[in-house]
Design a protein around this motif. Sequence first.
Motif, PDB file in Angstrom:
ATOM      1  N   VAL A 114       0.832  -1.206   0.000  1.00  0.00           N
ATOM      2  CA  VAL A 114       0.000   0.000   0.000  1.00  0.00           C
ATOM      3  C   VAL A 114       0.866   1.256   0.000  1.00  0.00           C
ATOM      4  O   VAL A 114       0.562   2.232  -0.709  1.00  0.00           O
ATOM      5  CB  VAL A 114      -0.972  -0.011   1.194  1.00  0.00           C
ATOM      6  CG1 VAL A 114      -1.710   1.315   1.311  1.00  0.00           C
ATOM      7  CG2 VAL A 114      -1.965  -1.167   1.045  1.00  0.00           C
ATOM      8  N   LEU A 115       1.952   1.240   0.757  1.00  0.00           N
ATOM      9  CA  LEU A 115       2.849   2.401   0.778  1.00  0.00           C
ATOM     10  C   LEU A 115       3.434   2.653  -0.609  1.00  0.00           C
ATOM     11  O   LEU A 115       3.380   3.773  -1.131  1.00  0.00           O
ATOM     12  CB  LEU A 115       3.969   2.167   1.790  1.00  0.00           C
ATOM     13  CG  LEU A 115       5.016   3.275   1.915  1.00  0.00           C
ATOM     14  CD1 LEU A 115       4.392   4.589   2.360  1.00  0.00           C
ATOM     15  CD2 LEU A 115       6.119   2.841   2.897  1.00  0.00           C
ATOM     16  N   ASP A 116       3.948   1.608  -1.245  1.00  0.00           N
ATOM     17  CA  ASP A 116       4.577   1.769  -2.560  1.00  0.00           C
ATOM     18  C   ASP A 116       3.542   2.124  -3.625  1.00  0.00           C
ATOM     19  O   ASP A 116       3.791   2.980  -4.482  1.00  0.00           O
ATOM     20  CB  ASP A 116       5.313   0.487  -2.949  1.00  0.00           C
ATOM     21  CG  ASP A 116       6.550   0.226  -2.108  1.00  0.00           C
ATOM     22  OD1 ASP A 116       7.031   1.170  -1.452  1.00  0.00           O
ATOM     23  OD2 ASP A 116       7.035  -0.917  -2.103  1.00  0.00           O
ATOM     24  N   GLY A 117       2.385   1.455  -3.575  1.00  0.00           N
ATOM     25  CA  GLY A 117       1.357   1.728  -4.570  1.00  0.00           C
ATOM     26  C   GLY A 117       0.772   3.117  -4.441  1.00  0.00           C
ATOM     27  O   GLY A 117       0.484   3.779  -5.448  1.00  0.00           O
ATOM     28  N   ILE A 425       9.068  16.271  -5.714  1.00  0.00           N
ATOM     29  CA  ILE A 425       9.348  15.262  -4.700  1.00  0.00           C
ATOM     30  C   ILE A 425       9.117  13.894  -5.334  1.00  0.00           C
ATOM     31  O   ILE A 425       8.396  13.769  -6.323  1.00  0.00           O
ATOM     32  CB  ILE A 425       8.439  15.447  -3.464  1.00  0.00           C
ATOM     33  CG1 ILE A 425       8.939  14.623  -2.279  1.00  0.00           C
ATOM     34  CG2 ILE A 425       6.985  15.099  -3.774  1.00  0.00           C
ATOM     35  CD1 ILE A 425       8.264  14.975  -0.969  1.00  0.00           C
ATOM     36  N   GLY A 426       9.738  12.857  -4.800  1.00  0.00           N
ATOM     37  CA  GLY A 426       9.472  11.506  -5.262  1.00  0.00           C
ATOM     38  C   GLY A 426      10.687  10.753  -5.747  1.00  0.00           C
ATOM     39  O   GLY A 426      10.691   9.514  -5.741  1.00  0.00           O
ATOM     40  N   LYS A 427      11.728  11.456  -6.188  1.00  0.00           N
ATOM     41  CA  LYS A 427      12.912  10.746  -6.684  1.00  0.00           C
ATOM     42  C   LYS A 427      13.510   9.841  -5.620  1.00  0.00           C
ATOM     43  O   LYS A 427      14.029   8.765  -5.919  1.00  0.00           O
ATOM     44  CB  LYS A 427      13.955  11.757  -7.165  1.00  0.00           C
ATOM     45  CG  LYS A 427      13.582  12.479  -8.445  1.00  0.00           C
ATOM     46  CD  LYS A 427      14.697  13.423  -8.895  1.00  0.00           C
ATOM     47  CE  LYS A 427      14.306  14.146 -10.179  1.00  0.00           C
ATOM     48  NZ  LYS A 427      15.366  15.097 -10.624  1.00  0.00           N
ATOM     49  N   GLU A 428      13.414  10.288  -4.377  1.00  0.00           N
ATOM     50  CA  GLU A 428      14.025   9.512  -3.289  1.00  0.00           C
ATOM     51  C   GLU A 428      13.323   8.190  -3.023  1.00  0.00           C
ATOM     52  O   GLU A 428      13.849   7.316  -2.335  1.00  0.00           O
ATOM     53  CB  GLU A 428      14.056  10.346  -2.000  1.00  0.00           C
ATOM     54  CG  GLU A 428      12.685  10.719  -1.458  1.00  0.00           C
ATOM     55  CD  GLU A 428      12.138  12.037  -1.990  1.00  0.00           C
ATOM     56  OE1 GLU A 428      11.463  12.740  -1.222  1.00  0.00           O
ATOM     57  OE2 GLU A 428      12.385  12.346  -3.174  1.00  0.00           O
ATOM     58  N   PHE A 429      12.109   8.032  -3.598  1.00  0.00           N
ATOM     59  CA  PHE A 429      11.365   6.787  -3.361  1.00  0.00           C
ATOM     60  C   PHE A 429      11.600   5.756  -4.460  1.00  0.00           C
ATOM     61  O   PHE A 429      11.063   4.649  -4.389  1.00  0.00           O
ATOM     62  CB  PHE A 429       9.872   7.093  -3.231  1.00  0.00           C
ATOM     63  CG  PHE A 429       9.558   8.051  -2.115  1.00  0.00           C
ATOM     64  CD1 PHE A 429       9.978   7.792  -0.821  1.00  0.00           C
ATOM     65  CD2 PHE A 429       8.879   9.228  -2.367  1.00  0.00           C
ATOM     66  CE1 PHE A 429       9.713   8.681   0.208  1.00  0.00           C
ATOM     67  CE2 PHE A 429       8.600  10.122  -1.348  1.00  0.00           C
ATOM     68  CZ  PHE A 429       9.023   9.849  -0.052  1.00  0.00           C
ATOM     69  N   HIS A 430      12.365   6.108  -5.500  1.00  0.00           N
ATOM     70  CA  HIS A 430      12.730   5.160  -6.560  1.00  0.00           C
ATOM     71  C   HIS A 430      11.486   4.427  -7.086  1.00  0.00           C
ATOM     72  O   HIS A 430      11.399   3.209  -7.061  1.00  0.00           O
ATOM     73  CB  HIS A 430      13.765   4.165  -6.036  1.00  0.00           C
ATOM     74  CG  HIS A 430      14.973   4.818  -5.414  1.00  0.00           C
ATOM     75  ND1 HIS A 430      15.916   5.510  -6.149  1.00  0.00           N
ATOM     76  CD2 HIS A 430      15.348   4.933  -4.107  1.00  0.00           C
ATOM     77  CE1 HIS A 430      16.838   6.003  -5.336  1.00  0.00           C
ATOM     78  NE2 HIS A 430      16.518   5.680  -4.100  1.00  0.00           N
ATOM     79  N   LEU A 431      10.547   5.214  -7.559  1.00  0.00           N
ATOM     80  CA  LEU A 431       9.256   4.658  -7.962  1.00  0.00           C
ATOM     81  C   LEU A 431       9.379   3.659  -9.102  1.00  0.00           C
ATOM     82  O   LEU A 431       8.648   2.664  -9.144  1.00  0.00           O
ATOM     83  CB  LEU A 431       8.305   5.787  -8.348  1.00  0.00           C
ATOM     84  CG  LEU A 431       7.956   6.788  -7.231  1.00  0.00           C
ATOM     85  CD1 LEU A 431       7.047   7.881  -7.763  1.00  0.00           C
ATOM     86  CD2 LEU A 431       7.313   6.080  -6.049  1.00  0.00           C
ATOM     87  N   ASP A 432      10.262   3.898 -10.045  1.00  0.00           N
ATOM     88  CA  ASP A 432      10.434   2.960 -11.161  1.00  0.00           C
ATOM     89  C   ASP A 432      10.865   1.586 -10.657  1.00  0.00           C
ATOM     90  O   ASP A 432      10.316   0.547 -11.067  1.00  0.00           O
ATOM     91  CB  ASP A 432      11.476   3.494 -12.152  1.00  0.00           C
ATOM     92  CG  ASP A 432      10.978   4.698 -12.922  1.00  0.00           C
ATOM     93  OD1 ASP A 432       9.755   4.946 -12.893  1.00  0.00           O
ATOM     94  OD2 ASP A 432      11.801   5.380 -13.552  1.00  0.00           O
ATOM     95  N   ALA A 433      11.843   1.566  -9.773  1.00  0.00           N
ATOM     96  CA  ALA A 433      12.345   0.294  -9.247  1.00  0.00           C
ATOM     97  C   ALA A 433      11.291  -0.401  -8.409  1.00  0.00           C
ATOM     98  O   ALA A 433      11.131  -1.634  -8.478  1.00  0.00           O
ATOM     99  CB  ALA A 433      13.607   0.539  -8.420  1.00  0.00           C
ATOM    100  N   SER A 434      10.557   0.380  -7.629  1.00  0.00           N
ATOM    101  CA  SER A 434       9.495  -0.202  -6.803  1.00  0.00           C
ATOM    102  C   SER A 434       8.406  -0.828  -7.662  1.00  0.00           C
ATOM    103  O   SER A 434       7.950  -1.947  -7.393  1.00  0.00           O
ATOM    104  CB  SER A 434       8.903   0.883  -5.900  1.00  0.00           C
ATOM    105  OG  SER A 434       7.792   0.399  -5.188  1.00  0.00           O
ATOM    106  N   ALA A 435       7.981  -0.118  -8.715  1.00  0.00           N
ATOM    107  CA  ALA A 435       6.946  -0.652  -9.602  1.00  0.00           C
ATOM    108  C   ALA A 435       7.423  -1.930 -10.289  1.00  0.00           C
ATOM    109  O   ALA A 435       6.662  -2.896 -10.427  1.00  0.00           O
ATOM    110  CB  ALA A 435       6.551   0.398 -10.636  1.00  0.00           C
ATOM    111  N   ALA A 436       8.678  -1.950 -10.715  1.00  0.00           N
ATOM    112  CA  ALA A 436       9.220  -3.136 -11.379  1.00  0.00           C
ATOM    113  C   ALA A 436       9.276  -4.324 -10.421  1.00  0.00           C
ATOM    114  O   ALA A 436       8.986  -5.476 -10.809  1.00  0.00           O
ATOM    115  CB  ALA A 436      10.613  -2.831 -11.932  1.00  0.00           C
TER     116      ALA A 436
END
Length: 452
Positions: A114-117, A425-436
């Motif tokens: 839920v946090l990542d999504g 904001i958001g780069k620090e959460f590495h969204l691409d890697a998390s989604a993959a």
Amino acid sequence: MPNSMTPTPETIDLLIEARWIAPVDTDEVLSGHAVAIDNGHILAVLPAAEARRRYQAREHRQLDQHILIPGLINLHTHAAMSLMRGIADDLPLQEWLQQHIWPAEAAHVSSQFVLDGTRLACAEMLRGGITCFNDMYFFPDAAAQAATEFGMRAALGVTTLEFPGNYASDADDYIAKGLAAREAFRDHPLISFCLAPHAPYTVSDRTFQRITTLAEQLDLPIHCHLHETRQEITDSGAQHGKRPLQRLQELGLIGPGFIGVHAVHLDDAEIATMAEAGCSIAHCPTSNLKLASGFARIAEMHRAGINIGLGTDSAASNNRLDMFGEMRLATLLAKGLSGDASALPAIEVLRMATLNGARALGLDEVTGSITAGKSADLCAVSLEDIVCQPCFDPLSQLIHVAGREQVSDVWIAGKCLVEHKTLRIGKEFHLDASAALWQNKLEVSTGKQRSS
């Protein structure tokens, strides 16, 4: 030499001048005006020349080819399901839910999911001008953390079902955990809560009665799927001997704090019932079409006086968290289905995406319009691109031409979160890697292989 009687300009945080401003609390579009902002709130909306005389701003933004609108309010979504975008397309609702979504959730939903999504959803929504979302999902404390990290305003659901899941064991457990999350965030200025019984077909009479009592005691809205499909209505008749709306009305849920999600299959009497009760509706036109649920009678609901907001539903059933798409589709469907080309003009559909959503959530004193005293939740849309030219009517251009790619700047409580189309904001959460990472996990459990 300056006139000694000339008042000293007031120092403020931010002054935004725009070619057009759509306050939304009136039908008027202002030209050559400015919004004065200090300490996160709107001080005044006034002619730009006067604003420059009255205020000395620490930051001064000039938006010469933009329309400034209130931040958009997504009145219904399941934000964390962005991680399931496209996982089970082209299926009817019950098959989609029972054979694909619920099994995937049983295998994977957790606080981290839920946090990542929700982080992924917040990034998408902010870039599209959405400043507030009404969420119905599990682990609302994790959703609150994600919204807080991104500086978003969120109304989070005390989501309730009868059957056990990774989050809770039964309806009472869902409620207890949701209320504990509410208590943990009750003093947060951007986080609020709704009671969120999932749907009439997943919640018992006993639980609905408890929800009714809690709504009265805690003064919380109730956010519930309702009359989404014909099958839901048929099954309710077989199980309860009545249509879902009648059942909820008899259980005490139908009133000014009730938000009926989808409301596709309402007859004339039911539209009148919801209007008389002061209910709101979260209209999700794209999801309704994609799941073949049908066409909500929005023109008739609007004429009846029902407060209608707009929602995207989840990225798993849309597949975009795109309120510009919802606004355009809502007005076109209302015109086409009603046979009335004047149905839902641009100002009304913009109001649905802003002030009406705030009103449904009980936040209309806080956000939803560009009004002195409210939070500075704002969205600037550039109309300078050749695809937006010529511009005879900026509101028409906003609804029928512009898309979320024209959103240039977004502020929430006066803080700039998108600047010149760039998320701050958001780069620090590495969204691409998390989604993959989550895609790999979901592919393994569902057998759905990545297309080459």
